[in-house]
Design a protein around this motif. Structure first.
Motif, PDB file in Angstrom:
ATOM      1  N   UNK A 166     121.302 -62.082  28.769  1.00 40.45           N
ATOM      2  CA  UNK A 166     122.323 -62.982  28.251  1.00 40.45           C
ATOM      3  C   UNK A 166     123.678 -62.585  28.824  1.00 40.45           C
ATOM      4  N   UNK A 167     124.471 -63.585  29.179  1.00 41.17           N
ATOM      5  CA  UNK A 167     125.736 -63.267  29.850  1.00 41.17           C
ATOM      6  C   UNK A 167     126.793 -64.313  29.539  1.00 41.17           C
ATOM      7  N   UNK A 168     128.039 -63.853  29.519  1.00 42.14           N
ATOM      8  CA  UNK A 168     129.196 -64.737  29.412  1.00 42.14           C
ATOM      9  C   UNK A 168     129.869 -64.795  30.776  1.00 42.14           C
ATOM     10  N   UNK A 169     130.367 -65.978  31.107  1.00 47.87           N
ATOM     11  CA  UNK A 169     131.126 -66.162  32.341  1.00 47.87           C
ATOM     12  C   UNK A 169     132.585 -66.347  31.950  1.00 47.87           C
ATOM     13  N   UNK A 170     133.328 -65.253  31.948  1.00 50.80           N
ATOM     14  CA  UNK A 170     134.693 -65.329  31.442  1.00 50.80           C
ATOM     15  C   UNK A 170     134.671 -65.757  29.979  1.00 50.80           C
ATOM     16  N   UNK A 171     135.310 -66.914  29.691  1.00 51.54           N
ATOM     17  CA  UNK A 171     135.346 -67.423  28.321  1.00 51.54           C
ATOM     18  C   UNK A 171     134.133 -68.287  27.990  1.00 51.54           C
ATOM     19  N   UNK A 172     133.298 -68.602  28.985  1.00 46.70           N
ATOM     20  CA  UNK A 172     132.125 -69.444  28.768  1.00 46.70           C
ATOM     21  C   UNK A 172     130.951 -68.589  28.306  1.00 46.70           C
ATOM     22  N   UNK A 173     130.372 -68.920  27.162  1.00 50.48           N
ATOM     23  CA  UNK A 173     129.299 -68.126  26.582  1.00 50.48           C
ATOM     24  C   UNK A 173     127.968 -68.871  26.665  1.00 50.48           C
ATOM     25  N   UNK A 174     126.904 -68.168  26.286  1.00 47.85           N
ATOM     26  CA  UNK A 174     125.600 -68.807  26.164  1.00 47.85           C
ATOM     27  C   UNK A 174     124.838 -68.976  27.464  1.00 47.85           C
ATOM     28  N   UNK A 178     121.383 -64.952  35.735  1.00 49.92           N
ATOM     29  CA  UNK A 178     120.880 -65.790  36.819  1.00 49.92           C
ATOM     30  C   UNK A 178     121.617 -67.132  36.857  1.00 49.92           C
ATOM     31  N   UNK A 179     121.756 -67.746  35.693  1.00 52.53           N
ATOM     32  CA  UNK A 179     122.385 -69.071  35.663  1.00 52.53           C
ATOM     33  C   UNK A 179     123.848 -69.020  36.079  1.00 52.53           C
ATOM     34  N   UNK A 180     124.514 -67.899  35.843  1.00 54.13           N
ATOM     35  CA  UNK A 180     125.906 -67.764  36.289  1.00 54.13           C
ATOM     36  C   UNK A 180     125.987 -67.841  37.808  1.00 54.13           C
ATOM     37  N   UNK A 181     125.072 -67.140  38.487  1.00 54.12           N
ATOM     38  CA  UNK A 181     125.109 -67.159  39.949  1.00 54.12           C
ATOM     39  C   UNK A 181     124.632 -68.486  40.516  1.00 54.12           C
ATOM     40  N   UNK A 182     123.730 -69.146  39.830  1.00 55.11           N
ATOM     41  CA  UNK A 182     123.298 -70.470  40.271  1.00 55.11           C
ATOM     42  C   UNK A 182     124.403 -71.502  40.127  1.00 55.11           C
ATOM     43  N   UNK A 183     125.134 -71.418  39.019  1.00 56.98           N
ATOM     44  CA  UNK A 183     126.062 -72.477  38.669  1.00 56.98           C
ATOM     45  C   UNK A 183     127.526 -72.149  38.845  1.00 56.98           C
ATOM     46  N   UNK A 184     128.211 -71.664  37.795  1.00 56.45           N
ATOM     47  CA  UNK A 184     129.671 -71.556  37.858  1.00 56.45           C
ATOM     48  C   UNK A 184     130.201 -70.631  38.945  1.00 56.45           C
ATOM     49  N   UNK A 185     129.519 -69.516  39.228  1.00 55.83           N
ATOM     50  CA  UNK A 185     130.009 -68.643  40.300  1.00 55.83           C
ATOM     51  C   UNK A 185     129.922 -69.343  41.651  1.00 55.83           C
ATOM     52  N   UNK A 186     128.805 -70.014  41.897  1.00 59.48           N
ATOM     53  CA  UNK A 186     128.653 -70.741  43.159  1.00 59.48           C
ATOM     54  C   UNK A 186     129.649 -71.895  43.246  1.00 59.48           C
ATOM     55  N   UNK A 187     129.819 -72.635  42.148  1.00 60.16           N
ATOM     56  CA  UNK A 187     130.778 -73.748  42.131  1.00 60.16           C
ATOM     57  C   UNK A 187     132.192 -73.257  42.445  1.00 60.16           C
ATOM     58  N   UNK A 188     132.556 -72.150  41.822  1.00 56.64           N
ATOM     59  CA  UNK A 188     133.902 -71.601  42.035  1.00 56.64           C
ATOM     60  C   UNK A 188     134.085 -71.203  43.493  1.00 56.64           C
ATOM     61  N   UNK A 189     133.086 -70.522  44.061  1.00 58.18           N
ATOM     62  CA  UNK A 189     133.210 -70.041  45.433  1.00 58.18           C
ATOM     63  C   UNK A 189     133.278 -71.187  46.429  1.00 58.18           C
TER      64      UNK A 189
END
Length: 281
Positions: A166-174, A178-189
């Motif tokens: 389980x992981x939070x992406x900054x202020x985004x929880x839940x 794996x999903x962080x690297x698939x989604x918001x981290x990739x989108x940001x980059x």
């Protein structure tokens, strides 16, 4: 700040609407677009020709009208488990970051991403096969080259490539790691890249980025997981002690990861272009 929050919100909506996917749709489509910008004209023409066989796939809920559509089709059809469940293990290869790298690990009978990249490249190049079979190979090749460059689709720590953490992406929880690297981290980059990732690359850039073998690509992803991703998430080396159940992907980790993600996406796109030229040119 507002732009960053919008990117996170868009990524979370995407993640909520679909199962965990490598790089998410944005990452996969970006890889396909890079490849299409950098293939030879004759390769592009062959891709357009193969796309005419799309009705033979009989997947109306997952259309393939472009190479970008092809890049997300293997994740789309996973909703139809009766037809496509046998392809699920093809998307990854779990190689422990706590053991020496072994390209043969967890790939019985070719049921892993590295084996399927090679298999589908060979099928795509075989002009004796019907067009719909070669189109399916084009689709899988496009997708799996992308999957192979997502670090957590190769290097993992007995946690299903971070899916169990389980992981939070900054202020985004839940989320999970794996999903962080698939989604918001990739989108940001991808969104913040300068110059844009989708462009015609120079010969020097291609010589630097479009290198290596499938084994080399897998080892690169494994090393990113071992040397950066897990230590950044855990605050320690991944093999020292128990694994945390919950982590925070901090602002510092987000920023440090951006150039790493961008390079993984660039390499995937240019290496895919090279494979497509070899199979179709």
């Amino acid at each position: 700040m507002v732009r960053s929050l919008l990117v996170v919100m868009a990524a979370l909506v995407s993640l909520a609407a679909s199962p965990v996917l490598a790089w998410g749709a944005y990452g996969h489509r970006t890889i396909a677009s890079i490849a299409l910008e950098n293939v030879k004209p004759e390769t592009r023409a062959q891709i357009r020709k193969l796309l005419h066989a799309e009705p033979e796939l009989v997947t109306p809920d997952c259309p393939v009208k472009s190479l970008e559509d092809a890049s997300v089709w293997p994740d789309c059809v996973r909703r139809d488990g009766d037809r496509w469940a046998y392809t699920f293990p093809w998307h990854y290869q779990n190689i422990s970051v706590c053991k020496p790298f072994d390209i043969k690990a967890n790939c019985s009978y070719g049921t892993c991403v590295t084996a399927q990249v090679g298999r589908n490249a060979r099928l795509l190049a075989d002009r004796r096969l019907p067009a719909e079979q070669r189109l399916e190979a084009l689709i899988f090749l496009t997708h799996f080259v992308g999957d192979l460059h997502q670090p957590l689709h190769v290097g993992e720590n007995q946690d299903l490539g971070g899916n169990r953490i389980k992981a939070d992406y900054g202020i985004a929880t839940g989320l999970n790691l794996h999903s962080i690297w698939d989604g918001p981290e990739a989108e940001r980059a991808i969104s913040s890249a300068s110059p844009p990732l989708v462009r015609r690359y120079s010969a020097d850039e291609k010589a630097r980025l479009a290198t290596g073998t499938v084994t080399d690509w897998a080892k690169e992803s494994w090393e990113v997981s071992r040397d950066f991703l897990y230590p950044a998430a855990f605050g320690k080396l991944p093999c020292n002690g128990s694994e945390p159940e919950h982590v925070v992907w901090t602002d510092a980790a987000i920023e440090t990861a951006i150039p790493i993600v961008d390079e993984r996406i660039e390499r995937a796109g240019l290496r895919l272009a090279k494979m497509l030229d070899e199979a179709l040119g």
